[in-house]
Write a protein that holds these residues in place. Structure first.
Motif, PDB file in Angstrom:
ATOM      1  N   VAL A  56     -39.114  16.358  20.229  1.00  0.00           N
ATOM      2  CA  VAL A  56     -40.296  17.451  19.039  1.00  0.00           C
ATOM      3  C   VAL A  56     -41.121  16.354  18.707  1.00  0.00           C
ATOM      4  N   ASP A  57     -42.372  17.351  18.233  1.00  0.00           N
ATOM      5  CA  ASP A  57     -43.353  16.640  17.758  1.00  0.00           C
ATOM      6  C   ASP A  57     -43.220  15.954  16.895  1.00  0.00           C
ATOM      7  N   HIS A  58     -43.712  14.568  16.939  1.00  0.00           N
ATOM      8  CA  HIS A  58     -43.364  13.250  15.697  1.00  0.00           C
ATOM      9  C   HIS A  58     -45.373  13.391  15.146  1.00  0.00           C
ATOM     10  N   SER A  59     -45.260  14.388  14.052  1.00  0.00           N
ATOM     11  CA  SER A  59     -46.030  14.879  13.312  1.00  0.00           C
ATOM     12  C   SER A  59     -46.524  14.067  12.366  1.00  0.00           C
ATOM     13  N   SER A  60     -48.070  13.610  11.798  1.00  0.00           N
ATOM     14  CA  SER A  60     -47.962  13.469  10.715  1.00  0.00           C
ATOM     15  C   SER A  60     -47.127  13.036   9.541  1.00  0.00           C
ATOM     16  N   ASP A  61     -46.288  14.457   9.398  1.00  0.00           N
ATOM     17  CA  ASP A  61     -45.599  14.982   8.457  1.00  0.00           C
ATOM     18  C   ASP A  61     -44.194  13.586   8.367  1.00  0.00           C
ATOM     19  N   TRP A  62     -43.922  12.997   9.865  1.00  0.00           N
ATOM     20  CA  TRP A  62     -42.691  12.430   9.952  1.00  0.00           C
ATOM     21  C   TRP A  62     -42.719  11.056  10.904  1.00  0.00           C
ATOM     22  N   PRO A  63     -43.962  10.515  10.972  1.00  0.00           N
ATOM     23  CA  PRO A  63     -44.301   9.599  11.960  1.00  0.00           C
ATOM     24  C   PRO A  63     -43.444   7.907  11.822  1.00  0.00           C
ATOM     25  N   ASP A  64     -42.940   8.037  11.021  1.00  0.00           N
ATOM     26  CA  ASP A  64     -42.530   6.802  11.452  1.00  0.00           C
ATOM     27  C   ASP A  64     -40.395   6.278  11.290  1.00  0.00           C
ATOM     28  N   TRP A  65     -40.206   8.411  11.163  1.00  0.00           N
ATOM     29  CA  TRP A  65     -39.142   8.501  12.252  1.00  0.00           C
ATOM     30  C   TRP A  65     -38.129   7.275  13.388  1.00  0.00           C
ATOM     31  N   PHE A  66     -37.606   7.043  13.771  1.00  0.00           N
ATOM     32  CA  PHE A  66     -36.888   6.911  15.042  1.00  0.00           C
ATOM     33  C   PHE A  66     -36.008   7.768  15.662  1.00  0.00           C
ATOM     34  N   LEU A  67     -35.043   7.705  16.743  1.00  0.00           N
ATOM     35  CA  LEU A  67     -33.988   7.824  17.648  1.00  0.00           C
ATOM     36  C   LEU A  67     -32.993   6.596  17.236  1.00  0.00           C
ATOM     37  N   ASP A  68     -31.683   7.223  16.989  1.00  0.00           N
ATOM     38  CA  ASP A  68     -30.801   5.871  17.434  1.00  0.00           C
ATOM     39  C   ASP A  68     -30.011   6.546  18.432  1.00  0.00           C
ATOM     40  N   THR A  69     -30.172   5.805  19.060  1.00  0.00           N
ATOM     41  CA  THR A  69     -29.336   6.229  20.417  1.00  0.00           C
ATOM     42  C   THR A  69     -27.809   5.816  20.190  1.00  0.00           C
ATOM     43  N   SER A  70     -27.173   5.390  19.670  1.00  0.00           N
ATOM     44  CA  SER A  70     -25.952   4.201  19.408  1.00  0.00           C
ATOM     45  C   SER A  70     -25.534   6.234  18.758  1.00  0.00           C
ATOM     46  N   SER A  71     -26.198   6.647  17.140  1.00  0.00           N
ATOM     47  CA  SER A  71     -25.476   7.482  17.054  1.00  0.00           C
ATOM     48  C   SER A  71     -26.022   8.760  17.499  1.00  0.00           C
ATOM     49  N   PHE A  72     -27.269   9.220  18.117  1.00  0.00           N
ATOM     50  CA  PHE A  72     -27.408   9.868  18.506  1.00  0.00           C
ATOM     51  C   PHE A  72     -27.741  10.943  17.486  1.00  0.00           C
ATOM     52  N   LYS A  73     -28.495  10.842  16.348  1.00  0.00           N
ATOM     53  CA  LYS A  73     -29.306  11.251  15.519  1.00  0.00           C
ATOM     54  C   LYS A  73     -31.082   9.835  14.791  1.00  0.00           C
ATOM     55  N   TYR A  74     -31.609  11.104  14.407  1.00  0.00           N
ATOM     56  CA  TYR A  74     -32.805  10.015  13.758  1.00  0.00           C
ATOM     57  C   TYR A  74     -32.606   9.608  12.224  1.00  0.00           C
ATOM     58  N   VAL A  75     -33.556   8.729  12.201  1.00  0.00           N
ATOM     59  CA  VAL A  75     -33.457   8.048  11.522  1.00  0.00           C
ATOM     60  C   VAL A  75     -34.725   7.810  10.380  1.00  0.00           C
ATOM     61  N   ALA A  76     -34.554   8.686   8.641  1.00  0.00           N
ATOM     62  CA  ALA A  76     -35.293   8.360   8.377  1.00  0.00           C
ATOM     63  C   ALA A  76     -36.120   7.409   7.688  1.00  0.00           C
ATOM     64  N   PRO A  77     -36.911   7.771   7.083  1.00  0.00           N
ATOM     65  CA  PRO A  77     -37.321   6.638   6.264  1.00  0.00           C
ATOM     66  C   PRO A  77     -37.123   6.348   5.264  1.00  0.00           C
ATOM     67  N   ASN A  78     -37.241   5.181   4.346  1.00  0.00           N
ATOM     68  CA  ASN A  78     -35.990   5.021   2.874  1.00  0.00           C
ATOM     69  C   ASN A  78     -36.503   5.787   1.729  1.00  0.00           C
TER      70      ASN A  78
END
Length: 774
Positions: free
Chosen positions: A532-554
């Motif tokens: 997926v493209d990490h565009s300017s709309d969601w640059p601070d998200w990261f993939l949590d490999t333990s749960s296989f989901k992305y973590v959103a900013p607070n």
């Protein structure tokens, strides 16, 4: 155009090759500017210079002087430390070279370029800054930068030289366009036979559209095409309308006579009128096809393209004032402007502008105190991006930062402060509205932010970056939803899809998809690696490999009602307090009771009367929109937030096509709060679109009874009255335009006046009885 920072800083000694090259480039650019003179450029983005393109140490010194000048301008009789006099003088000379609208900070310079003269000043300033960086008193303050990459080391000088070469190439490419502009200017000195000049508002006598003259040109007459010079000859996809006529008497027409061709930008409200997008070749016998639209209520033309041609609308002449480029190309037309142009800004408006600015700053100071009061004991909550962003925006307004090109005393800076304040109030209300709806619907939502999901029908995978309890738009006709029931009441998710999956499913990548919950399923773990493209709309998200989901900013989690930890309670309390303070202030403005509020007395200048005055005297359509949106937000406010929430819910249902649901909600709302005039106005709109004209008029009358200055209600009242009494709807349109001269009902008023004139002519009673504009 590339930054012209390559000059200067290359002259370490008189024999160094880069010294000679830098000085040569500097002289060439200065000569180019001298040859070009005052020919204006087309609008280009400001040039941003950062170290090492300019000497870092000198930039800091110049930024200090720039800040000092801003303080000095607002603080008379300020004493200067004598020890700083020489340095301030040196840096002051540099600032004198720069355009007035420049921004100079510790780590960057933002420099607008309007013509060769401003470019020349920028080049001289940059050259001087990079030369000053060679002197010991500057270099010793920043020795580490000299060793590294900050000041006049070889690597920095090479970059400056390289950019200077690129700048010279850009200037050479620009020369041809500027030479053509000079030829245009020469051709437009002769205005013999030119009936209209640029900036005048005209109206087509037959087709009745209105527009602004943006140019004219003289060309040889090659005779009519197709044997019929009076017919329209071709289509144009723009909103420009071109009219040609011969500039000699009819009896003297021959194939050698010149033709004058006008370019006209048409009002967007008149764009539906017949053939306005066609190019016409009009013979001299039809010379009167255009007439001046001198009526003040009909002369403000609404079209987004006008900002590229004109600086403002002149209320004293009912003309638009050409910008620098257009004024240069049409020198004789500018003389005609000067012959009868008056003053547009009254003394009252000159006094009102700083009052509005001071009021906005006072309000922002109050909101800043609210944040500090509510988060005094929870420093971690201050780190949330939403709170941090709001506080920074408030701070910029309080300290005269928005925007840097306008000071507190600039003629129309109130518009820019209103824009900044509106952005803050919108961010707060949008965050809390989204959070409320999310919390109310959480039990019906299957997926969460960051989940990696798969589309059941099309097979593409993606990451959920936001969701809505119900769709934000009308989705009833979407192809992929026809097999589902009651989709208007199902959650929808914004998904960033896998690139290759989109190519496989749709033939090309897609930036995002908006998908119904019933069309989604959670991806299996072996399918959860997505591209997926990490565009300017969601640059601070990261993939949590333990749960296989992305973590959103607070801040995204907070907005969607998903837990963010212990600071969530403090943040919610702070946001609710901000929302209450804004609502309380808006209700006070709405009811003209600011004097009774807890705000300082200066805030009382932010009154509905002053806002309407600002709207009435707006010189640009874009400015009028800002003031109109400010007033609209105030009208929607309610002292009880739950009633405002109910209005927002009804507006949402209305926007997605659920008009009956919205009407039911609004009916209940006005029963519970009969003085909520904005709810009455929305109720009138729903009745009108349902074809219930009597109920629509009753609700509109109730709106105007509660708020006689509601220009949107007067506009709607005029539309509703068209069938019953033509004269009555004209009066309603006029009342709307008297309050908001930039309202789109000007087109309807023009059309209804034409219709009324036609009826009067048929009855033989036109003279002295038609309600003409003047």
């Amino acid at each position: 155009m590339v930054p012209l920072s390559g000059v200067g800083g290359a002259i370490r000694n008189s024999v160094h090759p880069q010294a000679r090259l830098g000085k040569t480039l500097y002289r060439q650019i200065i000569r180019w500017c001298d040859r070009t003179g005052q020919v204006p450029f087309d609008p280009i983005p400001p040039v941003t210079l950062i170290p090492p393109l300019v000497n870092q140490t000198v930039l800091q010194q110049v930024a200090n002087e720039w800040t000092f000048r801003r303080i000095e301008s607002s603080t008379p009789n300020l004493n200067i430390n004598p020890a700083e006099t020489s340095r301030l003088h040196a840096n002051g000379v540099i600032l004198d070279y720069l355009p007035r609208e420049s921004l100079v900070e510790q780590k960057k310079m933002v420099l607008p370029i309007r013509n060769a003269s401003s470019l020349r000043g920028i080049v001289r300033a940059v050259f001087r800054m990079n030369r000053l960086g060679e002197f010991p008193e500057y270099d010793t303050e920043c020795k580490e930068d000299v060793k590294g990459f900050g000041d006049n080391n070889d690597e920095a000088v090479k970059k400056r030289i390289q950019l200077a070469f690129e700048a010279m190439k850009s200037l050479n490419d620009l020369s041809a366009m500027l030479e053509e502009r000079e030829l245009e200017r020469e051709a437009h000195w002769d205005n013999a036979g030119v009936q209209f000049f640029v900036g005048q508002v005209v109206q087509h006598k037959k087709e009745r559209w209105r527009g602004v003259i943006t140019g004219w040109k003289r060309s040889p007459n090659k005779g009519p095409k197709g044997g019929d010079p009076g017919k329209y000859s071709g289509e144009s996809q723009s909103v420009e309308y071109k009219i040609e006529y011969k500039d000699v008497p009819v009896d003297d027409i021959d194939q050698e006579d010149d033709i004058i061709q006008y370019a006209v930008i048409v009002d967007v409200g008149d764009s539906h009128l017949e053939q306005h997008r066609l190019q016409a070749s009009i013979p001299q016998s039809d010379l009167d096809v255009l007439s001046l639209a001198n009526a003040k209520r009909l002369s403000r033309i609404r079209n987004g393209s006008l900002k590229h041609y004109f600086d403002k609308y002149d209320m004293s002449t009912c003309c638009f004032v050409p910008n620098e480029r257009l004024a240069y190309e049409y020198p004789s037309d500018m003389q005609r402007h000067r012959d009868f142009t008056g003053l547009t800004a009254t003394a009252d408006m000159d006094a009102l502008n700083p009052l509005i600015v001071d009021s906005v700053k006072c309000i922002c100071t109050h909101l800043e105190k609210t944040i500090k009061k509510n988060l005094l004991t929870d420093s971690s909550a201050m780190q949330l991006e939403t709170i941090n962003s709001i506080e920074k925006s408030l701070s910029r307004i309080i300290r005269d930062a928005p925007p840097h090109t306008f000071s507190c005393q600039s003629p129309w800076s109130a518009i820019h402060y209103l824009t900044s304040l509106g952005n803050i109030t919108h961010e707060i209300s949008e965050t809390m509205l989204t959070r409320r709806r999310a919390l109310e619907s959480m039990k019906d939502v299957k997926f969460r932010l960051g989940d990696i999901v798969k589309h059941k029908k099309y097979g593409f995978r993606g990451v959920i970056i936001s969701w809505d309890p119900k769709p934000r738009v009308d989705v009833s006709q979407w192809d992929g939803l026809q097999h589902l029931e009651d989709v208007e009441n199902l959650p929808f998710y914004a998904i960033v899809p896998d690139r290759q999956d989109c190519v496989n499913a749709f033939g090309a990548p897609r930036p995002f998809r908006y998908v119904c919950q019933d069309n989604l399923e959670i991806c299996l773990q072996n399918e959860s690696i997505v591209n997926v493209d990490h565009s300017s709309d969601w640059p601070d998200w990261f993939l949590d490999t333990s749960s296989f989901k992305y973590v959103a900013p607070n801040e995204i989690k907070f907005k969607h009602g998903e837990g963010i930890g212990s600071e969530e309670v403090s943040i919610e309390k702070c946001m609710e307090a901000l929302q209450r303070e804004i609502s309380s202030f808006q209700v006070a403005v709405q009811s003209d009771t600011l004097s009774k509020s807890t705000l300082p007395s200066v805030a009382t200048n932010f009154s509905m009367e002053n806002l309407l005055c600002l709207l009435k005297n707006a010189e640009r359509w874009e400015d009028a929109i800002v003031v109109e949106e400010t007033i609209k937000d105030i009208w929607q406010a309610h002292e009880d937030q739950t009633y405002r929430d109910r209005l927002d819910d009804a507006r949402h249902n209305f926007s997605v096509g659920k008009k009956e649901t919205a009407l039911s909600e609004l009916t209940d709302l006005v029963k519970d709060s009969p003085f909520y005039f904005e709810a009455w106005n929305k109720k009138a709109t729903c009745h009108f679109l349902q074809g219930e004209m009597t109920l629509a008029i009753e609700s509109t009358k109730k709106t105007l009874q509660l708020e006689p200055r509601h220009f949107r209600a007067w506009s709607g009242f005029g539309i509703m009255s068209q069938e019953d009494s033509c004269k009555l709807d004209i009066d309603h349109f006029r009342k709307c335009l008297d309050l908001n001269p930039w309202s789109p009902v000007a087109s309807k008023l023009s059309s209804r006046l034409d219709h009324y004139d036609s009826e009067m002519e048929e009855e033989g009673a036109l003279e002295g009885s038609a309600p003409h504009e003047n």
